[in-house]
Design a protein around this motif. Structure first.
Motif, PDB file in Angstrom:
ATOM      1  N   LYS A   1       7.192  12.961  -5.426  1.00 39.52           N
ATOM      2  CA  LYS A   1       6.962  11.493  -5.521  1.00 39.52           C
ATOM      3  C   LYS A   1       7.294  11.077  -6.738  1.00 39.52           C
ATOM      4  O   LYS A   1       7.849   9.957  -6.814  1.00 39.52           O
ATOM      5  CB  LYS A   1       5.434  11.175  -5.375  1.00 39.52           C
ATOM      6  CG  LYS A   1       4.961  11.780  -3.967  1.00 39.52           C
ATOM      7  CD  LYS A   1       5.379  10.772  -2.812  1.00 39.52           C
ATOM      8  CE  LYS A   1       4.804  11.354  -1.637  1.00 39.52           C
ATOM      9  NZ  LYS A   1       5.564  10.822  -0.263  1.00 39.52           N
TER      10      LYS A   1
ATOM     11  N   GLU B   1       0.657   8.800  -6.426  1.00 40.13           N
ATOM     12  CA  GLU B   1       0.901  10.246  -6.273  1.00 40.13           C
ATOM     13  C   GLU B   1       1.778  10.988  -7.409  1.00 40.13           C
ATOM     14  O   GLU B   1       1.811  12.146  -7.775  1.00 40.13           O
ATOM     15  CB  GLU B   1       1.189  10.517  -4.780  1.00 40.13           C
ATOM     16  CG  GLU B   1       0.411  10.416  -3.745  1.00 40.13           C
ATOM     17  CD  GLU B   1       0.968  10.660  -2.253  1.00 40.13           C
ATOM     18  OE1 GLU B   1       2.178  10.679  -2.147  1.00 40.13           O
ATOM     19  OE2 GLU B   1       0.099  10.438  -1.432  1.00 40.13           O
TER      20      GLU B   1
ATOM     21  N   THR C   1       0.809  -1.270  -0.009  1.00 41.73           N
ATOM     22  CA  THR C   1       0.358   0.136  -0.093  1.00 41.73           C
ATOM     23  C   THR C   1       0.903   1.372   0.004  1.00 41.73           C
ATOM     24  O   THR C   1       0.683   2.320  -0.629  1.00 41.73           O
ATOM     25  CB  THR C   1      -1.031  -0.015   1.335  1.00 41.73           C
ATOM     26  OG1 THR C   1      -1.755  -1.264   1.165  1.00 41.73           O
ATOM     27  CG2 THR C   1      -1.842   1.276   1.237  1.00 41.73           C
ATOM     28  N   LYS C   2       1.888   1.221   0.739  1.00 45.11           N
ATOM     29  CA  LYS C   2       2.548   2.368   0.813  1.00 45.11           C
ATOM     30  C   LYS C   2       3.552   2.745  -0.552  1.00 45.11           C
ATOM     31  O   LYS C   2       3.519   3.837  -1.012  1.00 45.11           O
ATOM     32  CB  LYS C   2       3.740   2.336   2.080  1.00 45.11           C
ATOM     33  CG  LYS C   2       4.733   3.442   2.320  1.00 45.11           C
ATOM     34  CD  LYS C   2       5.694   3.303   3.489  1.00 45.11           C
ATOM     35  CE  LYS C   2       6.481   4.386   3.725  1.00 45.11           C
ATOM     36  NZ  LYS C   2       5.888   5.608   3.575  1.00 45.11           N
TER      37      LYS C   2
ATOM     38  N   GLU D   1       2.629   1.545  -3.506  1.00 47.57           N
ATOM     39  CA  GLU D   1       1.488   1.890  -4.523  1.00 47.57           C
ATOM     40  C   GLU D   1       1.032   3.384  -4.502  1.00 47.57           C
ATOM     41  O   GLU D   1       0.729   4.411  -5.230  1.00 47.57           O
ATOM     42  CB  GLU D   1       0.412   1.160  -4.159  1.00 47.57           C
ATOM     43  CG  GLU D   1      -0.817   1.259  -5.393  1.00 47.57           C
ATOM     44  CD  GLU D   1      -2.096   0.140  -5.178  1.00 47.57           C
ATOM     45  OE1 GLU D   1      -2.470   0.239  -6.104  1.00 47.57           O
ATOM     46  OE2 GLU D   1      -2.005  -0.398  -4.296  1.00 47.57           O
ATOM     47  N   THR D   2       0.855   4.096  -3.284  1.00 41.46           N
ATOM     48  CA  THR D   2       0.687   5.444  -2.768  1.00 41.46           C
ATOM     49  C   THR D   2       1.695   6.284  -3.471  1.00 41.46           C
ATOM     50  O   THR D   2       1.274   7.202  -3.821  1.00 41.46           O
ATOM     51  CB  THR D   2       0.397   5.662  -1.433  1.00 41.46           C
ATOM     52  OG1 THR D   2      -0.646   4.935  -0.771  1.00 41.46           O
ATOM     53  CG2 THR D   2       0.041   7.100  -0.803  1.00 41.46           C
TER      54      THR D   2
END
Length: 103
Positions: free
Chosen positions: A94, A86, A78-79, A81-82
């Motif tokens: 990012k 972004e 999840t981290k 992918e975020t």
């Protein structure tokens, strides 16, 4: 239940799926940290980020690596992918982290 968890952490894909809801990515030996750089790199690349990114796992300082070790594999997915989402959404910082270029 302990035998299922033990089998999962011994590499049994079916038990990993039953116990944790995912099959561990390549080089990931456990669901919970610490995670090897190879494990984190596999996840990083699976999420679409590049080794040129400034936050690629092999470029992390000790504090950043230790913070990832507190997460389980799904949270790492999840981290990362975020970060990619972004970057793709136009966040230049990012973009540098994920791709090594400001988009």
């Amino acid at each position: 239940m302990e035998s299922i968890k033990s089998a999962a952490e011994s590499g049994n894909n079916d038990h990993q799926l039953n116990c944790y809801g995912i099959v561990f990515p390549e080089f990931c030996d456990t669901y919970y940290g610490p995670h090897s750089v190879e494990c984190l790199t596999t996840i990083w690349q699976a999420k679409g980020c590049l080794s040129e990114g400034t936050k690629a796992p092999d470029k992390l300082d000790t504090a950043e690596k230790n913070a990832l070790d507190l997460l389980h594999v799904n949270q790492v997915f999840t981290k990362f992918e975020t970060v990619r989402m972004e970057a793709d959404g136009g966040d230049k910082d990012k973009g540098l982290e994920c791709y090594g270029i400001g988009l």
